[in-house]
Design a protein around this motif. Sequence first.
Motif, mmCIF file in Angstrom:
data_model
loop_
_atom_site.group_PDB
_atom_site.id
_atom_site.type_symbol
_atom_site.label_atom_id
_atom_site.label_comp_id
_atom_site.label_asym_id
_atom_site.label_seq_id
_atom_site.Cartn_x
_atom_site.Cartn_y
_atom_site.Cartn_z
ATOM 1 N N ASP A 139 0.744 -1.213 0.032
ATOM 2 C CA ASP A 139 -0.022 -0.039 -0.053
ATOM 3 C C ASP A 139 0.844 1.367 0.157
ATOM 4 O OD1 ASP A 139 -2.435 -1.461 2.069
ATOM 5 O OD2 ASP A 139 -2.279 -1.453 0.042
ATOM 6 N N PHE A 140 1.921 1.200 0.564
ATOM 7 C CA PHE A 140 2.773 2.352 0.871
ATOM 8 C C PHE A 140 3.846 2.527 -0.416
ATOM 9 C CE2 PHE A 140 1.645 1.226 4.961
ATOM 10 C CZ PHE A 140 0.942 2.342 5.325
ATOM 11 N N SER A 141 3.981 1.793 -1.471
ATOM 12 C CA SER A 141 5.002 1.886 -2.603
ATOM 13 C C SER A 141 4.582 3.160 -3.174
ATOM 14 C CB SER A 141 4.996 0.910 -3.228
ATOM 15 O OG SER A 141 3.608 0.493 -3.953
ATOM 16 N N GLU A 144 5.867 6.160 -1.248
ATOM 17 C CA GLU A 144 7.145 6.212 -1.191
ATOM 18 C C GLU A 144 7.648 6.864 -2.257
ATOM 19 O OE1 GLU A 144 8.618 2.493 -0.270
ATOM 20 O OE2 GLU A 144 7.932 2.207 1.830
ATOM 21 N N ALA A 145 7.107 6.359 -3.598
ATOM 22 C CA ALA A 145 7.634 6.981 -4.801
ATOM 23 C C ALA A 145 7.250 8.623 -4.868
ATOM 24 C CB ALA A 145 7.045 6.292 -5.826
ATOM 25 N N ILE A 146 6.114 8.924 -4.322
ATOM 26 C CA ILE A 146 5.973 10.255 -4.243
ATOM 27 C C ILE A 146 6.946 11.127 -3.486
ATOM 28 C CG2 ILE A 146 4.311 12.014 -3.834
ATOM 29 C CD1 ILE A 146 2.132 9.991 -4.759
ATOM 30 N N LEU A 147 7.206 10.657 -2.133
ATOM 31 C CA LEU A 147 8.061 11.353 -1.571
ATOM 32 C C LEU A 147 9.515 11.240 -2.220
ATOM 33 C CD1 LEU A 147 6.817 9.774 2.026
ATOM 34 C CD2 LEU A 147 6.493 12.059 1.159
ATOM 35 N N LYS A 148 9.928 10.385 -2.808
ATOM 36 C CA LYS A 148 11.351 10.140 -3.143
ATOM 37 C C LYS A 148 11.350 10.983 -4.490
ATOM 38 C CE LYS A 148 12.634 5.411 -2.088
ATOM 39 N NZ LYS A 148 12.807 4.025 -2.823
#
Length: 152
Positions: A139-141, A144-148
């Motif tokens: 669910d958090f992938s 995480e991609a947006i944050l990166k």
Amino acid sequence: MLTSTLCAAVSAAGLGIAALTAYRKRFLAATRIAAFSLIPIGLVMTGVIDWVTNIVFKPTVWAGFGLLALSFLLFMLSRAVERRRGGIGARKDRKAAGGGTPDAVAPDASIPSLGAGRTADRPAGKGKAPQAAGAPKDDFSDIEAILKKHGI
């Protein structure tokens, strides 16, 4: 004949009121009243009153106006239905273009949010095998991609 007499009486009354107004030294108002009071008798003398009377009191004229109104109503109804359906032949055009849904405005817009290792159009055989349709995803992938992407 009755309308001509009525219009003449209205004009005479208006001219009488204009004369009384002029007697009170209000000449500008008297001139306006006289101008308005001459309109009915002028319409009678030009024949407009007879023409209007013939239109108003004939049932065939009203039936014609009714048919024109019905025609306009049917035309507007057909236009409203056509707009609601998306135009004439819109479904045929969509099916002929390939698919029932229109393309996205930017189909590659969501690819960066999938992460660095995942792409939507990855060639088969490189990297990990895609997950099965029924397998649960992380669910958090996406988060995480947006944050990166924003350097956080």
